[in-house]
Every structure is written in C-alpha cells, then in structure tokens.
Enzyme design. Sequence first.
Site: not given
Length: 313
Positions: A99, A172, A195, A197, A221, A226, A228-229
């Site tokens: 990332r 996303d 989205k 952030r 993906d 986490t 969350g998305t």
Amino acid sequence: MSHHEPEAKIFACTNSTYLAERIADAYGAKLGKVTFSEYSDGEFQPSFEESIRGIRVFLVCSTFPSADNLMELLLMIDAAKRASARHITAVIPYFGWARQDRKDKPRVPIGAKLVAKLLETAGATRIMTMDLHADQIQGFFEKPVDHLFASTIFLPYVKSLNLENLTIASPDMGGSKRAYAYSKFLESDVVICYKQRKAANVIESMELIGEVKGRNVILVDDMIDTGGTLAKAADLMIEKGALSVRAICTHAILSGAAYEKIENSKLTELIVTDSIPLKKQSPKIKVVTCASLFADVMKMVQENRSISGKFVM
C-alpha cells in the site's frame, strides 16, 4: 523437463508453512527442511538442513506484518545465496507493504520500493506474487516478476454459484479496472462505490455509481483489512435493493474488528484465498486455495515453459 535442469526444492517461512505444504503437495514434492534458531532477545537465524547447491529453490513466504515474516524471507534468501543455490525464487503470495507504492503526502517512504530493493539485495533472482495492491510495483524490481491473478481460481467458483442478474462492483474508484476485468469474463454489469475517508481505515461517506436494485452483487477487491469498506458497501447495496451481496478479496488481512464487521454486515459471503492464514473461522468466510495456481506456475518456471496461459486477467 530438460535433463540438464536439476530438481527444485521448496522451503517455507514459519507463518507460511501451512500454504507451502499445500503448494509442495500440488507440485509433487516434499517440503524442504529448514530450522530457525532463536536468541533470547528475539533474533533468529534460518538454516537449510539439506544441500541446495546448484539448484533452484522456491522460498514461500507471505510478508504480512509483523516485520518478522519479511525478515525471515530476507535471511532465507541470503542463506540460500551463500549456500550456492543456482536460482532463488521468492514466492510471495501476499506482498506486504504494497500500500506504500507512492508518496501520497510529503515526508513519507515508498515502502514497496524499499522491500523490492531489500529482496534483490538479499539475492532473490525471481519474484512470484499474486494480486499486487498496485500493478506498477512490478516496475520496482530489476529481476523477473511473475504477477499472478487470483481471478484464475475465483472465476470458476463464481460461475459455480449460477447467479442470475449478476453485477460486479468495485468498493472504490481505484479498483474499477479489476471490476471491469471480472465483468468482461462474467458478461455482467458494473457498479462503483465512491467513498471519502476521514483517515486510513475510516470512511466518512459512500455513494453508489450504478444500479443494484434486483441484482446479485459481487464486490471485488485485492485485500480486506478492517472490513469497514466492504461492510458499509454491502449494507448500502441491500438498502438500494440488491438481492444479495458477496465479496471476493484475494488477501484476508482481517485486522482489528474485521471479523465482527463481516459477520454483522449484510454480506452473504466473503470469498478469500489462503495467501494469509485466517485468525479464526467464520461461517461467512469461504477460503479458496491458491496452492495449485502457484504450484503449476512454479513447475512451468522450473521447466522453462511459458506461463502466459495462467493469466486470466
């Protein structure tokens, strides 16, 4: 196989042994023996317990945190180099630190580039990985990179579900290319989640670009951290009239409260590979092994055959 090419051997880092055993079994070989000596302060040292002189070694290690996994791999590569291995292929199903593939703000590192240089400096002569977070990471290496796609194993599973009114979704904007690639093979529609952030792993708002009413949706993906998305996207799609929402994520990082978020969400199913070991089981999580994919490509590399047939996307 050419009679001039000696047999290859497969070894594993500690936390990737479970996957390496499956890969070795699919490859048709026994997993090589490597031991780790550990000092009281946590320092460790790998040791190959069999000769690897003049052969190709495959070192299987997903480099998810902690940094010990990456350090194990680096030390094993260095040990293999000093033991006169002919070729050293780092098999990294999950390429950690990916990332950090660019400077997205001032005074931050490009971690993926640093890891690439570390692997090459240690002595890796080839890299084999799957679903990099950013395709351009391949360009960080001066050695050959085999970038495999988990779609090779996910697409047959999706087709086996026989879902009608199928729609592929990206959680996303950055994943739209991946979503369109899946939709091409499945001949389905595509929707995109937009989205915003507040901070890393914290979503402020989310909107849908496209129609999901009366559709069976599959979110695609490269990783789930986490959760969350995906949880938020699934809940939003059900509110918008989707019949069901599933998610395909290659790398199941699943940190923090991810398991609880997934289990409490409107997701019907989360489909992942075994590139990272699950911390616990969940009725909503389906694991599809990537062992055969890696074993097949490793055998092709060893036999100097083309691997282009393994690239579905």
